[in-house]
Design a protein around this motif. Structure first.
Motif, PDB file in Angstrom:
ATOM      1  N   ALA A  93       0.823  -1.211   0.000  1.00 35.09           N
ATOM      2  CA  ALA A  93       0.000   0.000   0.000  1.00 35.09           C
ATOM      3  C   ALA A  93       0.856   1.260   0.000  1.00 35.09           C
ATOM      4  O   ALA A  93       0.571   2.225  -0.727  1.00 35.09           O
ATOM      5  N   GLY A  94       1.901   1.257   0.805  1.00 34.36           N
ATOM      6  CA  GLY A  94       2.749   2.435   0.891  1.00 34.36           C
ATOM      7  C   GLY A  94       3.401   2.788  -0.426  1.00 34.36           C
ATOM      8  O   GLY A  94       3.554   3.973  -0.769  1.00 34.36           O
ATOM      9  N   THR A  95       3.788   1.775  -1.187  1.00 35.42           N
ATOM     10  CA  THR A  95       4.416   2.011  -2.483  1.00 35.42           C
ATOM     11  C   THR A  95       3.458   2.713  -3.437  1.00 35.42           C
ATOM     12  O   THR A  95       3.885   3.500  -4.295  1.00 35.42           O
ATOM     13  N   LEU A  96       2.157   2.474  -3.269  1.00 29.31           N
ATOM     14  CA  LEU A  96       1.139   3.076  -4.136  1.00 29.31           C
ATOM     15  C   LEU A  96       0.442   4.265  -3.477  1.00 29.31           C
ATOM     16  O   LEU A  96      -0.570   4.761  -3.987  1.00 29.31           O
ATOM     17  N   SER A  97       0.979   4.731  -2.354  1.00 28.57           N
ATOM     18  CA  SER A  97       0.396   5.856  -1.607  1.00 28.57           C
ATOM     19  C   SER A  97      -1.051   5.592  -1.221  1.00 28.57           C
ATOM     20  O   SER A  97      -1.898   6.494  -1.248  1.00 28.57           O
ATOM     21  N   CYS A  98      -1.334   4.348  -0.854  1.00 30.33           N
ATOM     22  CA  CYS A  98      -2.668   3.952  -0.415  1.00 30.33           C
ATOM     23  C   CYS A  98      -2.662   3.830   1.108  1.00 30.33           C
ATOM     24  O   CYS A  98      -1.713   3.299   1.682  1.00 30.33           O
ATOM     25  N   SER A  99      -3.731   4.284   1.741  1.00 32.86           N
ATOM     26  CA  SER A  99      -3.751   4.280   3.204  1.00 32.86           C
ATOM     27  C   SER A  99      -4.874   3.437   3.798  1.00 32.86           C
ATOM     28  O   SER A  99      -5.160   3.542   4.991  1.00 32.86           O
ATOM     29  N   ASN A 100      -5.519   2.586   2.991  1.00 39.23           N
ATOM     30  CA  ASN A 100      -6.632   1.783   3.489  1.00 39.23           C
ATOM     31  C   ASN A 100      -6.517   0.320   3.081  1.00 39.23           C
ATOM     32  O   ASN A 100      -6.246   0.022   1.913  1.00 39.23           O
ATOM     33  N   LEU A 101      -6.761  -0.581   4.040  1.00 38.80           N
ATOM     34  CA  LEU A 101      -6.821  -2.016   3.785  1.00 38.80           C
ATOM     35  C   LEU A 101      -8.163  -2.545   4.260  1.00 38.80           C
ATOM     36  O   LEU A 101      -8.540  -2.337   5.417  1.00 38.80           O
ATOM     37  N   ILE A 102      -8.890  -3.230   3.372  1.00 39.06           N
ATOM     38  CA  ILE A 102     -10.164  -3.819   3.760  1.00 39.06           C
ATOM     39  C   ILE A 102      -9.926  -5.145   4.468  1.00 39.06           C
ATOM     40  O   ILE A 102      -9.150  -5.971   4.008  1.00 39.06           O
ATOM     41  N   MET A 103     -10.631  -5.337   5.593  1.00 36.77           N
ATOM     42  CA  MET A 103     -10.554  -6.596   6.320  1.00 36.77           C
ATOM     43  C   MET A 103     -11.957  -7.053   6.677  1.00 36.77           C
ATOM     44  O   MET A 103     -12.777  -6.260   7.152  1.00 36.77           O
ATOM     45  N   VAL A 104     -12.241  -8.329   6.421  1.00 39.56           N
ATOM     46  CA  VAL A 104     -13.520  -8.913   6.821  1.00 39.56           C
ATOM     47  C   VAL A 104     -13.283  -9.793   8.040  1.00 39.56           C
ATOM     48  O   VAL A 104     -12.187 -10.308   8.253  1.00 39.56           O
ATOM     49  N   ALA A 105     -14.342  -9.952   8.838  1.00 40.05           N
ATOM     50  CA  ALA A 105     -14.185 -10.659  10.111  1.00 40.05           C
ATOM     51  C   ALA A 105     -14.252 -12.170   9.957  1.00 40.05           C
ATOM     52  O   ALA A 105     -13.828 -12.895  10.857  1.00 40.05           O
ATOM     53  N   GLY A 106     -14.779 -12.659   8.850  1.00 42.50           N
ATOM     54  CA  GLY A 106     -14.807 -14.094   8.613  1.00 42.50           C
ATOM     55  C   GLY A 106     -16.144 -14.731   8.950  1.00 42.50           C
ATOM     56  O   GLY A 106     -17.055 -14.110   9.489  1.00 42.50           O
ATOM     57  N   SER A 107     -16.259 -16.005   8.635  1.00 37.93           N
ATOM     58  CA  SER A 107     -17.489 -16.760   8.888  1.00 37.93           C
ATOM     59  C   SER A 107     -17.589 -17.158  10.360  1.00 37.93           C
ATOM     60  O   SER A 107     -16.584 -17.265  11.062  1.00 37.93           O
ATOM     61  N   SER A 108     -18.813 -17.367  10.804  1.00 33.39           N
ATOM     62  CA  SER A 108     -19.043 -17.782  12.187  1.00 33.39           C
ATOM     63  C   SER A 108     -18.419 -19.153  12.443  1.00 33.39           C
ATOM     64  O   SER A 108     -18.487 -20.040  11.590  1.00 33.39           O
ATOM     65  N   ILE A 109     -17.830 -19.311  13.605  1.00 34.27           N
ATOM     66  CA  ILE A 109     -17.222 -20.575  14.006  1.00 34.27           C
ATOM     67  C   ILE A 109     -18.253 -21.375  14.818  1.00 34.27           C
ATOM     68  O   ILE A 109     -18.769 -20.864  15.825  1.00 34.27           O
ATOM     69  N   PRO A 110     -18.585 -22.587  14.412  1.00 31.21           N
ATOM     70  CA  PRO A 110     -19.572 -23.383  15.159  1.00 31.21           C
ATOM     71  C   PRO A 110     -19.200 -23.504  16.639  1.00 31.21           C
ATOM     72  O   PRO A 110     -18.053 -23.779  16.988  1.00 31.21           O
ATOM     73  N   LEU A 140      -9.926  -1.292   7.499  1.00 25.84           N
ATOM     74  CA  LEU A 140     -11.350  -1.019   7.349  1.00 25.84           C
ATOM     75  C   LEU A 140     -12.126  -2.305   7.581  1.00 25.84           C
ATOM     76  O   LEU A 140     -12.024  -3.243   6.794  1.00 25.84           O
ATOM     77  N   ILE A 141     -12.896  -2.356   8.658  1.00 24.54           N
ATOM     78  CA  ILE A 141     -13.674  -3.546   8.966  1.00 24.54           C
ATOM     79  C   ILE A 141     -14.992  -3.471   8.211  1.00 24.54           C
ATOM     80  O   ILE A 141     -15.784  -2.556   8.416  1.00 24.54           O
ATOM     81  N   GLU A 142     -15.227  -4.472   7.339  1.00 23.04           N
ATOM     82  CA  GLU A 142     -16.418  -4.448   6.481  1.00 23.04           C
ATOM     83  C   GLU A 142     -17.435  -5.497   6.914  1.00 23.04           C
ATOM     84  O   GLU A 142     -17.235  -6.689   6.700  1.00 23.04           O
ATOM     85  N   PRO A 143     -18.572  -5.073   7.493  1.00 22.79           N
ATOM     86  CA  PRO A 143     -19.664  -6.014   7.740  1.00 22.79           C
ATOM     87  C   PRO A 143     -20.260  -6.474   6.407  1.00 22.79           C
ATOM     88  O   PRO A 143     -20.430  -5.670   5.484  1.00 22.79           O
ATOM     89  N   LEU A 144     -20.590  -7.759   6.314  1.00 26.42           N
ATOM     90  CA  LEU A 144     -21.140  -8.345   5.096  1.00 26.42           C
ATOM     91  C   LEU A 144     -22.540  -8.879   5.361  1.00 26.42           C
ATOM     92  O   LEU A 144     -22.805  -9.419   6.444  1.00 26.42           O
ATOM     93  N   ASN A 145     -23.428  -8.752   4.396  1.00 25.05           N
ATOM     94  CA  ASN A 145     -24.774  -9.271   4.626  1.00 25.05           C
ATOM     95  C   ASN A 145     -24.745 -10.803   4.714  1.00 25.05           C
ATOM     96  O   ASN A 145     -24.042 -11.467   3.947  1.00 25.05           O
ATOM     97  N   SER A 146     -25.503 -11.326   5.652  1.00 22.91           N
ATOM     98  CA  SER A 146     -25.557 -12.769   5.867  1.00 22.91           C
ATOM     99  C   SER A 146     -26.847 -13.386   5.326  1.00 22.91           C
ATOM    100  O   SER A 146     -27.100 -14.571   5.534  1.00 22.91           O
ATOM    101  N   LYS A 147     -27.636 -12.576   4.611  1.00 27.51           N
ATOM    102  CA  LYS A 147     -28.922 -13.061   4.109  1.00 27.51           C
ATOM    103  C   LYS A 147     -28.862 -13.523   2.662  1.00 27.51           C
ATOM    104  O   LYS A 147     -29.620 -14.411   2.265  1.00 27.51           O
ATOM    105  N   VAL A 148     -27.980 -12.918   1.855  1.00 28.91           N
ATOM    106  CA  VAL A 148     -27.947 -13.215   0.424  1.00 28.91           C
ATOM    107  C   VAL A 148     -26.573 -13.695  -0.028  1.00 28.91           C
ATOM    108  O   VAL A 148     -26.432 -14.785  -0.581  1.00 28.91           O
TER     109      VAL A 148
END
Length: 262
Positions: A93-110, A140-148
């Motif tokens: 990111a730094g090489t491209l002068s970007c300051s944001n990384l998207i991160m998702v929290a993952g699927s639910s663990i049984p 950047l923490i991205e919530p994802l829809n769990s319905k579709v």
């Protein structure tokens, strides 16, 4: 001033090279783009940024939904690998002068409670926060829809995403508010954004239903863009949509519909 950014993967069909996607976004009138950093050669991106200048608004791909090729934010056994990947991502990111990384929290663990998922996500973010802060890069923490689209996703509401951000206690951890995902989950966009804009670092748009270019559908995007602007946000907003037809035609429609944001 708010500007729209093309997504160099989802906005295109198969068979289009990374370089052509970048150049097509530039020709389409965009001033910014986003993509999954793992999927693009850094030297090619650097050269493209010189010859067809686009800002890189954010980079996806540091975490994944399920255990496998990418570390999962909520898995403690992935934490060391997450730190190594975060180091690689912030360098890219730094090489491209970007300051944001998207991160998702993952699927639910049984067998895990909501609190257990949250505890582990926060622990992982606190673990990599020094890496982010030293580089001046935001997760950047991205919530994802769990319905579709992401059935089984752990973090599927703005409220849960905001809890993670607040508990991480780092200025370099913020929420990515994806209006497409949050519309499916029944969020009050204006209410959430106005009340929590200081914790929101980026936005995604797409049409509901269909996840095509954000023109028409259930969300009044003209009004929503005004709300976002009223909060003082003046960065890029990513268009994470699948084109309803040819990608070039979708770009033309977007330029005609949102000329002030191109």
């Amino acid at each position: 001033m708010i500007k729209l950014a093309a997504h160099l993967e989802i906005n295109f069909g198969k068979g289009v090279s990374f370089g052509e996607r970048w150049k097509a976004a530039k020709r389409g009138g965009f001033r910014g783009c986003e993509f999954v950093w793992r999927n693009a050669d850094l030297s090619e991106a650097v050269e493209l940024q010189k010859t067809a200048p686009l800002a890189v608004s954010c980079l996806g791909g540091t975490t994944g939904g399920v255990a496998g090729a990418r570390p999962v934010l909520v898995l403690p056994e992935d934490r060391e690998r997450l730190a190594k990947d975060a180091e690689a991502a912030v360098a890219y990111a730094g090489t491209l002068s970007c300051s944001n990384l998207i991160m998702v929290a993952g699927s639910s663990i049984p067998g895990w409670s909501l609190e257990k998922h949250r505890q582990e996500a926060v622990a992982s973010l606190r673990y990599i926060a020094p890496i982010l802060e030293a580089a001046g890069v935001t997760a950047l923490i991205e919530p994802l829809n769990s319905k579709v689209d992401h059935k089984g996703a752990y973090c599927d509401t703005a409220a849960e995403g905001l809890r993670i951000v607040q508990l991480a206690e780092s200025p370099n951890v913020k929420l990515l508010y994806d209006a497409y995902h949050m519309q499916i989950m029944g969020e009050d966009h204006s209410g959430v954004i106005r009340a929590n804009h200081a914790l929101i670092g980026y936005y995604h748009l797409a049409k509901v239903p269909g996840r095509t270019e954000p023109i028409g559908g259930e969300i009044d995007y003209d009004a929503l863009l005004e709300v976002i602007g009223e909060t003082g946000y003046d960065g890029f907003i990513g268009l994470e949509y699948k084109p309803s037809g040819e990608y070039s035609t979708a770009f033309e429609r977007l330029g005609s519909t949102y000329p002030a944001y191109m």
